[in-house]
Motif scaffolding. Structure first.
Motif, PDB file in Angstrom:
ATOM      1  N   GLN A   1      -3.608  25.061 -53.168  1.00  0.00           N
ATOM      2  CA  GLN A   1      -3.865  26.496 -53.020  1.00  0.00           C
ATOM      3  C   GLN A   1      -4.063  26.893 -51.557  1.00  0.00           C
ATOM      4  OE1 GLN A   1      -7.120  26.380 -55.632  1.00  0.00           O
ATOM      5  NE2 GLN A   1      -5.857  26.419 -57.459  1.00  0.00           N
ATOM      6  N   CYS A   2      -3.713  25.995 -50.626  1.00  0.00           N
ATOM      7  CA  CYS A   2      -3.770  26.264 -49.178  1.00  0.00           C
ATOM      8  C   CYS A   2      -5.152  26.758 -48.730  1.00  0.00           C
ATOM      9  CB  CYS A   2      -2.680  27.244 -48.780  1.00  0.00           C
ATOM     10  SG  CYS A   2      -1.025  26.668 -49.175  1.00  0.00           S
ATOM     11  N   LYS A   3      -6.181  26.068 -49.171  1.00  0.00           N
ATOM     12  CA  LYS A   3      -7.547  26.458 -48.822  1.00  0.00           C
ATOM     13  C   LYS A   3      -7.988  25.840 -47.491  1.00  0.00           C
ATOM     14  CE  LYS A   3      -9.098  24.671 -52.509  1.00  0.00           C
ATOM     15  NZ  LYS A   3      -8.423  24.155 -53.643  1.00  0.00           N
TER      16      LYS A   3
ATOM     17  N   ASP B   1      -8.571  19.257 -57.006  1.00  0.00           N
ATOM     18  CA  ASP B   1      -7.284  19.014 -56.325  1.00  0.00           C
ATOM     19  C   ASP B   1      -6.902  17.539 -56.438  1.00  0.00           C
ATOM     20  OD1 ASP B   1      -7.109  21.678 -55.431  1.00  0.00           O
ATOM     21  OD2 ASP B   1      -8.160  21.222 -53.552  1.00  0.00           O
TER      22      ASP B   1
END
Length: 123
Positions: free
Chosen positions: A92-94, A101
């Motif tokens: 989720q490109c956090k 994850d």
């Protein structure tokens, strides 16, 4: 690595070896790093490399240069590979990884991996 070494490093050494001395001076070394890695090395990095050159030598021999650049390139490739793996896990490109994850990634890659190993890896 050997492909990179054979095709890139010796020609760079030769191109940066001002006056065909057979070694790279401090300034020659800086130019070679810019050509190979795209950045100017810091004074500390250059001082460290020059200090490791043989005391009676006026600069860096091709053998030493090849060893240094291969080590540097390997570290760069390792860092790049680690970044790609992290990005694949960070779905989720956090910018960070959660335990969830990890669970999702491992369930795809190694579906029967015991939960305790996933937890240990995450820690």
């Amino acid at each position: 690595l050997s492909f990179w070494n054979v095709l890139s490093t010796p020609p760079v050494f030769e191109a940066c070896d001002e006056d065909n001395k057979g070694y790279l001076s401090r300034e020659d070394f800086k130019v070679a790093v810019v050509i190979l890695f795209g950045y100017k090395p810091s004074k500390v990095e250059v001082d460290s490399v020059m200090a490791s050159a043989q005391p009676n030598n006026s600069g860096i021999s091709i053998e030493m240069f090849l060893n240094l650049m291969n080590t540097k390139k390997a570290a760069q490739l390792y860092h790049s590979e680690m970044r790609q793996i992290f990005t694949a896990f960070d779905m989720q490109c956090k910018g960070f990884l959660t335990l969830e994850d990890f669970r999702k990634a491992f369930s795809i890659v190694v579906p029967k991996l015991p939960e305790r190993i996933i937890l240990e890896a995450f820690r």
